[in-house]
Design a protein around this motif. Structure first.
Motif, PDB file in Angstrom:
ATOM      1  N   UNK A  33      34.642  27.713  12.644  1.00 35.33           N
ATOM      2  CA  UNK A  33      34.665  27.069  11.471  1.00 35.33           C
ATOM      3  C   UNK A  33      33.738  25.541  10.760  1.00 35.33           C
ATOM      4  N   UNK A  34      34.438  24.531  10.475  1.00 34.96           N
ATOM      5  CA  UNK A  34      33.511  23.801   9.913  1.00 34.96           C
ATOM      6  C   UNK A  34      34.242  22.297  11.570  1.00 34.96           C
ATOM      7  N   UNK A  35      33.438  22.183  12.225  1.00 35.85           N
ATOM      8  CA  UNK A  35      34.212  21.128  12.868  1.00 35.85           C
ATOM      9  C   UNK A  35      34.550  20.087  12.416  1.00 35.85           C
ATOM     10  N   UNK A  36      34.294  19.406  11.151  1.00 39.97           N
ATOM     11  CA  UNK A  36      34.707  18.425  10.439  1.00 39.97           C
ATOM     12  C   UNK A  36      35.165  19.235   9.197  1.00 39.97           C
ATOM     13  N   UNK A  37      36.205  19.324   9.051  1.00 36.30           N
ATOM     14  CA  UNK A  37      36.697  20.099   7.668  1.00 36.30           C
ATOM     15  C   UNK A  37      37.191  19.373   6.598  1.00 36.30           C
ATOM     16  N   UNK A 109      22.481   8.180  10.581  1.00 34.47           N
ATOM     17  CA  UNK A 109      22.691   6.809  10.674  1.00 34.47           C
ATOM     18  C   UNK A 109      23.875   6.747  11.520  1.00 34.47           C
ATOM     19  N   UNK A 110      24.706   7.211  11.290  1.00 31.94           N
ATOM     20  CA  UNK A 110      25.360   6.821  12.437  1.00 31.94           C
ATOM     21  C   UNK A 110      26.348   8.525  12.209  1.00 31.94           C
ATOM     22  N   UNK A 111      27.022   8.931  12.980  1.00 32.55           N
ATOM     23  CA  UNK A 111      27.940  11.169  12.944  1.00 32.55           C
ATOM     24  C   UNK A 111      27.068  11.387  13.664  1.00 32.55           C
ATOM     25  N   UNK A 112      27.314  12.686  13.368  1.00 30.56           N
ATOM     26  CA  UNK A 112      26.819  13.824  13.832  1.00 30.56           C
ATOM     27  C   UNK A 112      26.620  14.668  13.054  1.00 30.56           C
ATOM     28  N   UNK A 113      27.560  14.790  12.547  1.00 25.86           N
ATOM     29  CA  UNK A 113      27.043  16.738  11.917  1.00 25.86           C
ATOM     30  C   UNK A 113      27.161  16.315  10.050  1.00 25.86           C
ATOM     31  N   UNK A 114      26.309  17.230   9.002  1.00 24.24           N
ATOM     32  CA  UNK A 114      26.370  16.518   7.712  1.00 24.24           C
ATOM     33  C   UNK A 114      26.743  17.832   7.530  1.00 24.24           C
ATOM     34  N   UNK A 207      28.164  17.706  25.230  1.00 23.83           N
ATOM     35  CA  UNK A 207      29.300  17.926  23.596  1.00 23.83           C
ATOM     36  C   UNK A 207      28.525  18.837  23.392  1.00 23.83           C
ATOM     37  N   UNK A 208      29.256  20.189  22.996  1.00 25.70           N
ATOM     38  CA  UNK A 208      28.574  21.066  21.293  1.00 25.70           C
ATOM     39  C   UNK A 208      30.061  21.389  20.831  1.00 25.70           C
ATOM     40  N   UNK A 209      29.464  22.288  19.403  1.00 27.25           N
ATOM     41  CA  UNK A 209      30.979  22.489  19.235  1.00 27.25           C
ATOM     42  C   UNK A 209      32.118  23.428  19.869  1.00 27.25           C
ATOM     43  N   UNK A 210      32.378  23.809  20.820  1.00 27.15           N
ATOM     44  CA  UNK A 210      33.271  24.221  21.569  1.00 27.15           C
ATOM     45  C   UNK A 210      34.182  23.225  22.068  1.00 27.15           C
ATOM     46  N   UNK A 211      33.214  21.825  22.200  1.00 27.81           N
ATOM     47  CA  UNK A 211      34.300  20.554  22.658  1.00 27.81           C
ATOM     48  C   UNK A 211      33.326  19.159  23.338  1.00 27.81           C
ATOM     49  N   UNK A 212      34.117  18.438  22.612  1.00 29.11           N
ATOM     50  CA  UNK A 212      33.185  16.726  23.353  1.00 29.11           C
ATOM     51  C   UNK A 212      33.407  16.442  24.843  1.00 29.11           C
ATOM     52  N   UNK A 213      32.184  16.293  25.374  1.00 30.47           N
ATOM     53  CA  UNK A 213      32.979  16.185  27.312  1.00 30.47           C
ATOM     54  C   UNK A 213      32.863  14.841  26.937  1.00 30.47           C
ATOM     55  N   UNK A 271      36.989  12.662  13.756  1.00 34.00           N
ATOM     56  CA  UNK A 271      36.178  11.389  14.407  1.00 34.00           C
ATOM     57  C   UNK A 271      35.745  12.056  15.640  1.00 34.00           C
ATOM     58  N   UNK A 272      36.692  12.798  16.086  1.00 29.01           N
ATOM     59  CA  UNK A 272      35.746  13.599  17.331  1.00 29.01           C
ATOM     60  C   UNK A 272      34.230  14.240  17.214  1.00 29.01           C
ATOM     61  N   UNK A 273      34.897  14.942  16.232  1.00 26.61           N
ATOM     62  CA  UNK A 273      33.539  15.461  15.621  1.00 26.61           C
ATOM     63  C   UNK A 273      32.031  15.213  15.194  1.00 26.61           C
ATOM     64  N   UNK A 274      32.667  14.285  14.701  1.00 27.49           N
ATOM     65  CA  UNK A 274      31.350  13.072  14.451  1.00 27.49           C
ATOM     66  C   UNK A 274      30.737  12.316  15.457  1.00 27.49           C
TER      67      UNK A 274
END
Length: 317
Positions: A33-37, A109-114, A207-213, A271-274
């Motif tokens: 599912x969405x990383x940032x629900x 401009x900031x963050x990772x996922x749109x 890092x990826x959708x599995x986890x933030x390293x 916040x971690x996902x972004x």
């Protein structure tokens, strides 16, 4: 003819996501599912969909999508430049793309996922009750590429198109997320949780959708050896032998063999996902009682807000 979305450019990584497929961990299938629900839910509300409708998750933007029929769309999540049919458009609001028009989403401009939601939802086939792409198990539609065509229309319309009363808060430059002691914090020296929260950790390019390293102060073990594989919750802060923590995200494996020193509060996981590679992330330790108290206080505030509205209830899109 069925309305469709043609992917002209997917950006670095793009997938179809809804709110995931819970209930299959015993079969080794992640929720995904969405990383940032919250961002996907907002996008769906803005176009009148049920919050469970499938949309498109973009990683670092860079996408171009053509709509064969006119469509209401909304772009949420990491803020970025948006252009609809050649005209500049905004995020966090419904916008119209005419038939044959192209929606272009730039680099955030900031963050990772749109997230891009389309009125009626993305109508790819469900697998185990979800339309989500699972990058770990391979279940669901494959990642999007140039030339992919997605059907629109999954019967997910819930309401008329109404904007939320308030835009979501901006993403913080240096997010601080709450962490609760983990089920295996006794595998670490007593100072490990203090060390986790003492200084910022850098999000690495692995890092990826599995986890933030993360990269920072290594967390010292009190016990040698490894655990037998055991269940892993979303938000688990797992620590491999090198001492560098990994925060499990949407596509994390259901089990793992490294000890979990803490678990990130569910409300802070977006916040971690972004957090993008190079960003700094800090942890703040909370005990169960204070975490429950904070949740209770937020719920009480929402109830008071609802009581102050005409009719005694909060009105949402």
């Amino acid at each position: 003819m069925t309305a469709r979305v043609e992917v002209l450019a997917p950006g670095p990584y793009a997938t179809v996501q809804d709110l995931g497929r819970p209930g299959y961990a015993h079969l080794g299938v992640p929720r995904s599912g969405a990383a940032d629900p919250p961002s996907l839910r907002l996008a769906n509300r803005l176009v009148g969909n049920a919050e469970t409708a499938a949309g498109i998750e973009l990683t670092l933007g860079g996408a171009a999508l053509r709509f064969t029929a006119g469509a209401w769309v909304a772009v949420t999540g990491a803020p970025c430049p948006v252009e609809a049919a050649g005209r500049a458009a905004g995020t966090d609001a419904p916008l119209w793309v005419p038939p044959g028009g192209v929606l272009r989403v730039g680099v955030p401009r900031r963050g990772l996922r749109t997230y891009v939601a389309v009125r009626d939802g993305i109508g790819v086939e469900r697998m185990l009750g979800s339309r989500s792409t699972d990058s770990l198990s391979g279940i669901g539609p494959p990642p999007l590429r140039a030339g992919t065509t997605l059907p629109v229309g999954a019967g997910a319309v819930a309401a008329a198109i109404l904007a939320d009363f308030a835009a979501p808060p901006p993403l913080p430059r240096r997010p601080v997320v709450r962490v609760l002691p983990g089920p295996r914090d006794d595998w670490f020296v007593p100072e490990a949780l203090t060390a986790l929260c003492a200084a910022a950790y850098e999000v690495t390019a692995d890092s990826n959708r599995v986890g933030a390293r993360l990269r920072g102060a290594p967390l010292e073990r009190a016990r040698a050896g490894e655990l037998a594989s055991e269940g892993m919750p979303l938000g688990a802060v797992q620590v491999p032998p090198g001492g560098q923590p990994i925060v499990f995200l949407a596509d994390h494996p259901p089990t793992g063999g490294y000890p979990v020193v803490g678990v990130v509060a569910a409300a802070d996981l977006p916040l971690v996902a972004q957090a993008r590679p190079g960003d700094l992330l800090r942890f703040r330790l909370v005990r169960r009682a204070s975490h429950d108290r904070a949740s209770h206080d937020r719920a009480t505030a929402r109830h008071r807000e609802a009581a102050d509205l005409p009719g005694g209830g909060r009105q949402e899109a």
